[in-house]
Design an enzyme around this catalytic site. Structure first.
Site, PDB file in Angstrom:
ATOM      1  CB  SER A   1     -40.024  -9.678  -0.154  1.00 11.55           C
ATOM      2  OG  SER A   1     -40.527  -8.865   0.864  1.00 11.55           O
TER       3      SER A   1
ATOM      4  CE1 TYR B   1     -37.245  -4.935  -1.846  1.00 11.50           C
ATOM      5  CE2 TYR B   1     -38.950  -5.290  -0.194  1.00 11.50           C
ATOM      6  CZ  TYR B   1     -37.757  -5.674  -0.783  1.00 11.50           C
ATOM      7  OH  TYR B   1     -37.075  -6.779  -0.325  1.00 11.50           O
TER       8      TYR B   1
END
Ligand SMILES: NC(=O)c1ccc[n+]([C@@H]2O[C@H](COP(=O)([O-])OP(=O)(O)OC[C@H]3O[C@@H](n4cnc5c(N)ncnc54)[C@H](O)[C@@H]3O)[C@@H](O)[C@H]2O)c1
Length: 281
Positions: free
Chosen positions: A164, A177
């Site tokens: 990501s 995250y």
């Protein structure tokens, strides 16, 4: 509809998170170019729908229940997949996502937040969701690779991890995250080195901002309008928009094909409209 001039016949691919927006699309496109796909997800019903769609269009797909947080579940799933496919020579680790319970209310901590019961500050993030999100995005990849790369160490293979933008610089509000995705990129390099001598390539894809089930509520409000966070994202994306899912496919196929990327291992490719390159100034 794009057509890709590439042939992945002989690739038996296991994909986690295959009921989701990104990896469901991956499975559909991989099947179109000749790969056989095993769709793994905790949401078996949805994974089966994607598999049915692929099979109805002449591809080969099977859906399996797997919980990527559990090595036992992954090992059980691997046995079933091998019984159906014979071998797996490509693994895509795509299951992941964030949850509001592991998200701070504010981007910046403000004095007094710790005493304000209406604010979920950094100090109020509960232990269990923090661990769950970290495990779902990072530990799961390590466990799934343990379960599914077993059969690759003798005859070679390929692992593709989904990282990501958070791996480059963390986004506000989502510390677990962000840390986990950073770990995914780091582990991609570690694993590439570890497996280099047995012919297993390991790479990653770091998508920019694509609308999926997990982030829809962050990117759009109830009326379907862009949220303030979305406006920020788009103003920091030089190409000026969210990505379309099919814009990940070219990179995916390139990494899957040994003729095209056989000397590529240990990298994470950003597909982000320039987000990771832009300083904001
Ligand atoms: N959408 C984006 O813009 C974006 C950007 C960067 C990275 N990513 C990453 O891409 C991947 C896919 O994202 P998406 O947008 O398609 O999300 P999604 O929510 O549509 O799909 C995630 C899938 O993972 C499955 N899953 C959740 N927990 C699981 C578990 N314990 N075991 C097995 N499966 C489980 C869900 O059922 C779901 O089908 C994720 O790793 C995400 O972090 C997405």
């Amino acid at each position: 509809m794009k057509r890709y001039n590439i042939n992945l016949e002989g690739k038996n691919i296991a994909i986690t998170g295959a009921a989701g927006a990104i990896c469901g699309q991956f499975a559909i496109e991989l099947a179109k170019v000749g790969a056989k796909v095993a769709l793994l997800d905790i949401n078996l019903e949805k994974a089966q729908e994607v598999a049915d769609q692929i099979n109805a269009n002449g591809g080969f797909a099977r859906a399996y229940y797997a919980n990527v947080l559990s090595r036992e579940s992954l090992d059980e799933c691997y046995e079933k997949v091998i019984a159906d496919f014979g071998y797996i020579n490509l693994l895509i680790n795509g299951a992941g996502g964030n949850h509001p319970s592991a998200t701070t209310d504010k981007e910046y901590y403000e004095k007094g937040d710790i005493l304000d019961e209406t604010v979920k500050s950094f100090f109020e993030l509960p232990d269990a969701p923090i661990r769950k999100i970290f495990d779902l995005n990072f530990t799961s990849i390590l466990l799934t690779t343990q379960a599914f790369a077993k059969g690759m160490v003798e005859s070679g293979g390929n692992v593709i991890n989904i990282s990501s933008m958070n791996a480059y610089r963390p986004l506000t509000k989502i510390p677990a995250y962000s840390a986990a995705k950073s770990a995914v990129s780091n582990f991609t390099q570690w694993l590439a080195v570890h497996f280099a001598g047995v012919g297993i390539r390991v790479n990653g894809i770091a998508p920019g901002f694509f609308v999926g089930n997990q982030n829809r509520g962050l990117l759009y409000n109830d009326k379907g309008e862009l949220t303030p966070r979305s406006h920020k994202i788009i103003s920091h994306t030089p190409l000026g928009r969210f990505g379309e899912l099919d814009e990940l496919i070219g990179t995916l196929l390139w990494l899957c094909d040994d003729e095209f990327s056989g000397f590529v291992t240990g990298i994470v490719v950003p597909v982000d409209g320039g987000f990771s390159a832009y300083s904001g100034v």
